[in-house]
Every structure is written in structure tokens, then in C-alpha cells.
Design a protein around this motif. Structure first.
Motif, PDB file in Angstrom:
ATOM      1  N   GLU A 178       0.817  -1.209   0.000  1.00 42.58           N
ATOM      2  CA  GLU A 178       0.000   0.000   0.000  1.00 42.58           C
ATOM      3  C   GLU A 178       0.851   1.259   0.000  1.00 42.58           C
ATOM      4  O   GLU A 178       0.469   2.274  -0.578  1.00 42.58           O
ATOM      5  N   ARG A 326      -9.222  -1.422 -10.651  1.00 41.68           N
ATOM      6  CA  ARG A 326      -9.695  -1.045  -9.322  1.00 41.68           C
ATOM      7  C   ARG A 326     -10.139  -2.248  -8.495  1.00 41.68           C
ATOM      8  O   ARG A 326      -9.759  -2.403  -7.336  1.00 41.68           O
ATOM      9  N   HIS A 327     -10.939  -3.110  -9.084  1.00 40.10           N
ATOM     10  CA  HIS A 327     -11.484  -4.241  -8.328  1.00 40.10           C
ATOM     11  C   HIS A 327     -10.403  -5.285  -8.054  1.00 40.10           C
ATOM     12  O   HIS A 327     -10.333  -5.846  -6.950  1.00 40.10           O
ATOM     13  N   ARG A 328      -9.555  -5.530  -9.049  1.00 41.38           N
ATOM     14  CA  ARG A 328      -8.469  -6.497  -8.849  1.00 41.38           C
ATOM     15  C   ARG A 328      -7.524  -6.004  -7.754  1.00 41.38           C
ATOM     16  O   ARG A 328      -7.097  -6.759  -6.892  1.00 41.38           O
ATOM     17  N   ARG A 329      -7.216  -4.707  -7.799  1.00 41.75           N
ATOM     18  CA  ARG A 329      -6.331  -4.129  -6.794  1.00 41.75           C
ATOM     19  C   ARG A 329      -6.960  -4.190  -5.410  1.00 41.75           C
ATOM     20  O   ARG A 329      -6.310  -4.502  -4.424  1.00 41.75           O
ATOM     21  N   SER A 330      -8.255  -3.895  -5.342  1.00 45.63           N
ATOM     22  CA  SER A 330      -8.944  -3.914  -4.053  1.00 45.63           C
ATOM     23  C   SER A 330      -8.904  -5.303  -3.426  1.00 45.63           C
ATOM     24  O   SER A 330      -8.652  -5.454  -2.226  1.00 45.63           O
ATOM     25  N   ARG A 331      -9.139  -6.339  -4.245  1.00 45.22           N
ATOM     26  CA  ARG A 331      -9.091  -7.701  -3.725  1.00 45.22           C
ATOM     27  C   ARG A 331      -7.681  -8.059  -3.269  1.00 45.22           C
ATOM     28  O   ARG A 331      -7.491  -8.700  -2.222  1.00 45.22           O
ATOM     29  N   VAL A 333      -5.223  -5.988  -2.304  1.00 45.88           N
ATOM     30  CA  VAL A 333      -4.868  -5.251  -1.089  1.00 45.88           C
ATOM     31  C   VAL A 333      -5.604  -5.822   0.113  1.00 45.88           C
ATOM     32  O   VAL A 333      -5.054  -5.907   1.216  1.00 45.88           O
ATOM     33  N   GLY A 334      -6.857  -6.256  -0.091  1.00 50.38           N
ATOM     34  CA  GLY A 334      -7.593  -6.885   1.001  1.00 50.38           C
ATOM     35  C   GLY A 334      -6.907  -8.145   1.490  1.00 50.38           C
ATOM     36  O   GLY A 334      -6.820  -8.403   2.700  1.00 50.38           O
ATOM     37  N   ARG A 337      -3.864  -7.010   3.447  1.00 45.57           N
ATOM     38  CA  ARG A 337      -4.201  -6.489   4.772  1.00 45.57           C
ATOM     39  C   ARG A 337      -4.514  -7.610   5.756  1.00 45.57           C
ATOM     40  O   ARG A 337      -4.233  -7.500   6.956  1.00 45.57           O
ATOM     41  N   LEU A 349      -2.976   5.347   0.052  1.00 46.45           N
ATOM     42  CA  LEU A 349      -3.036   4.427  -1.074  1.00 46.45           C
ATOM     43  C   LEU A 349      -3.250   5.261  -2.328  1.00 46.45           C
ATOM     44  O   LEU A 349      -4.132   6.113  -2.374  1.00 46.45           O
ATOM     45  N   PRO A 352      -6.339   4.426  -8.070  1.00 45.66           N
ATOM     46  CA  PRO A 352      -6.193   3.405  -9.106  1.00 45.66           C
ATOM     47  C   PRO A 352      -6.268   4.026 -10.490  1.00 45.66           C
ATOM     48  O   PRO A 352      -6.707   5.130 -10.658  1.00 45.66           O
TER      49      PRO A 352
END
Length: 352
Positions: A178, A326-331, A333-334, A337, A349, A352
């Protein structure tokens, strides 16, 4: 003699993270034209090449700004949108971010005999060029880690982290995906390349591994024994400030090789000067200088003892746009985390 002045400061606010500025000018220059270069590369690492450049081109001076990768990406997007003045050249280790900028029509095209000689993995749309070739390595404290424990593959690292009551608990470090665009890129490429990626995340969680932002911080921590092992460290930074008790491993299962990406912004003021600098950095003389600073790993370098089949160059191409989704990155990073915990207060962060 080439003169340069370095001023270091940190600016407030999460979106502005300019870290240092240096000015490179030839002694024989008379009112040289200045080009502004914004880069994630430490000033000291690139100084020999920039010194040589202004020596050869005394009619051009360089204002060199050092940035963090996420902040440089945000700055470059703002410049592309016309919100702030653009640099004349942008050089970043966050290659996926640079590909995204080109995809957003933020780059100016350029071709020359030198750029046409690049491999397809190091150029995209004649708007983005890879000027270095640097390995992602494992480092360890050679005074504190027994030789038999030094992990030469990811499988060996997994075995270390699976030990009951491991002495490496809290002593393994890597980049924070991040806080570091480079760290995100390396981890994302691992997730595509390695069957061991899930196991690595599990091992990092089990051993309470540390995720941090910066190469220098990680390397210093290993040298001091604060960390015993660090994973996916950019190897070129190890030569800029030699430290005792640092062992370096090019993973034998595969070693990622990064080419820092150079872009001439569409809204740059001095595109001609930026193109001259690009050609110099890619010229035989420029590449020799970069190789002397460990920024270019030569294929015939016996020091790495790494087979060509184990070398995985990160290509500069649109496939890296997947990392910016955006969605791939969010998953992703989740998932990160869940291993390392949320980003510390004050962190940020990039968009995106």
C-alpha cells in the motif's frame, strides 16, 4: 568538475511526497536549458549517469526531483490533467503505474535509432522505455543467519517460516504494497508467477513479518539485525551504500527483473531535452555507467550464478494494466491487509 546541490525535505500532505532535489550543471555551461526529471530513483544512485550527461551536454542542466512511487504517479496524473506543471521526464520503478499513464494518453511519443534497438519487453508504443534491469533479491544478515538457513528459493523461505517457535518471528521484512508502488508490483507479479504466493502470505502472517515502505529502511534494518531476512528487495540499492553483514540471494526458482520506466509527458515543456537524456541513458556509454552502479544486470554477469531460465523480466506492456484495475487491486490489497493488518495512520493508497 560537475556541481550539484542536494536539498532534502518532506512536504506535508499524503498526495505530495517529494523527498529531495538535486541540480546538475556543467562548469563550462553558460545559461543552460534546464530539464526537470521526476524519479523514484535515489539521487545518489543515478548521480554518475547525470554527471556524465551534463558533462557531454553542457548546454543542458538537470533539476532532479526524487519522489516516492505512489506520489509520483499521483503527481503525473495531475500534470496530465493540466492541474499542475509537468516534469520534462518521469522515471519510475512503479512500471504498472507508468503503463497506466501511457494508457491515459499522458505520454509523448519518440523514436530514435537507440530506442528502436530495445527489446519488445523494454518499450511500449514508443512512449515508455525501460532503461535499467534490476533484480528483486532476498537479503539476510550473514552474521546472524546460519549459512544453512539462507533461503535460496521461495520453498526454502517457506520452510523457515513453518518452523515451530521460529527464530525468524518478527524478523522477516518486505515492502508494504500500500505504501510502495514497487512493492505492489513485485507482490502482484509473484501472485501471477508463483505457486508459492499463498504459502508466502500464510508464512508472513505466521511469523509476524513486517511490511514497510522503503528499500533503504529494509536494508538498514537487516544490516543492524532488526530484521534477519528481507524478501523482494530491489538489488540495485545494495551497491549504492555498501553495508556489512548483508548476504544477497537471487532466488533460484525465479528472480524478477525490473526495468525502470522512462516517460516524456505529453505536457512537458522541454521534450527535446528529455529525449536527449533518454538516448544517453540507453546508449552504450549510459548503460555501462548504469551497469557500474548495479542498475543494469548483464546477462553474462557470473556473480549472480542465475540461469537464464530463472530470470523473469517484468515486461513493459498492457498486461500490467491488470494490476491497476480497481477491483483487482482492491481484492489484492484486502488479501494483503489480512496478512499484515491495515495501513498505519497517516499512510495512503494511490488512486487506481
Amino acid at each position: 568538475m560537475i556541481r550539484y546541490i542536494v536539498c532534502i525535505w518532506m512536504l506535508s500532505g499524503p498526495a505530495i511526497a517529494q523527498e529531495a532535489v538535486a541540480h546538475f550543471v556543467s562548469d563550462v555551461a553558460i545559461a543552460p536549458t534546464d530539464i526537470v526529471v521526476r524519479s523514484t530513483t535515489d539521487i545518489g544512485v543515478l548521480t554518475p549517469a547525470l554527471d556524465a550527461f551534463v558533462g557531454i551536454y553542457p548546454d543542458i542542466s538537470i533539476t532532479y526531483e526524487q519522489w516516492g512511487s505512489n506520489a509520483l504517479y499521483a503527481d503525473s496524473r495531475a500534470a496530465c490533467d493540466g492541474q499542475i506543471p509537468a516534469a520534462d521526464a518521469v522515471l519510475s520503478s512503479g512500471v504498472h503505474q507508468m503503463v497506466d499513464l501511457v494508457n491515459r494518453a499522458c505520454a509523448h511519443p519518440y523514436t530514435s535509432d537507440i530506442t528502436r534497438g530495445l527489446s519488445t519487453a523494454r518499450v511500449w508504443r514508443n512512449e515508455l522505455w525501460g532503461i535499467t534491469l534490476e533484480p528483486a533479491v532476498i537479503i539476510y544478515n550473514s552474521a546472524l543467519v546460519p549459512a544453512e538457513d539462507a533461503p535460496h528459493t521461495r520453498f526454502a523461505l517457506l520452510d523457515l517460516m513453518r518452523r515451530a517457535e521460529s527464530p525468524y518471528r518478527g524478523k522477516i521484512a518486505t515492502y508494504d504494497v500500500e505504501a510502495s508502488g514497487l512493492g505492489f508490483l513485485f507482490a502482484f507479479m509473484d501472485s501471477l508467477e508463483a505457486t508459492t504466493f499463498g504459502g508466502l502470505l500464510e508464512g508472513f502472517a505466521r511469523t509476524n513479518a513486517v511490511a514497510t515502505c522503503c528499500s533503504a529502511e529494509i536494508i538498514d534494518g537487516v544490516a543492524k539485525g532488526e530484521y534477519l531476512i528481507a524478501y523482494n528487495v530491489l538489488g540495485s540499492y545494495l551497491s549504492s551504500t555498501p553495508r556489512k553483514n548483508i548476504g544477497v540471494i537471487h532466488p533460484e526458482d525465479y528472480t524478477l527483473l525490473l526495468s525502470r520506466a522512462y516517460m516524456i509527458p505529453q505536457t512537458a515543456t522541454n521534450k527535446v531535452g528529455a529525449a536527449i537524456l533518454l538516448d544517453f541513458l540507453l546508449s552504450p556509454q549510459g548503460q555501462d555507467i548504469l551497469a557500474a552502479g548495479n542498475l543494469v544486470q548483464r546477462r553474462d554477469d557470473d556473480a549472480t550464478l542465475l540461469s537464464e531460465s530463472a530470470q523473469r523480466t517484468i515486461p513493459i506492456d498492457p498486461k500490467l494494466l491488470v494490476a491497476m484495475d480497481r477491483h483487482r487491486r482492491s481484492r489484492f490489497v484486502g488479501q494483503w491487509r489480512s496478512t499484515f493488518g491495515a495501513l498505519p495512520e497517516g499512510g495512503f493508497l494511490s488512486a487506481p
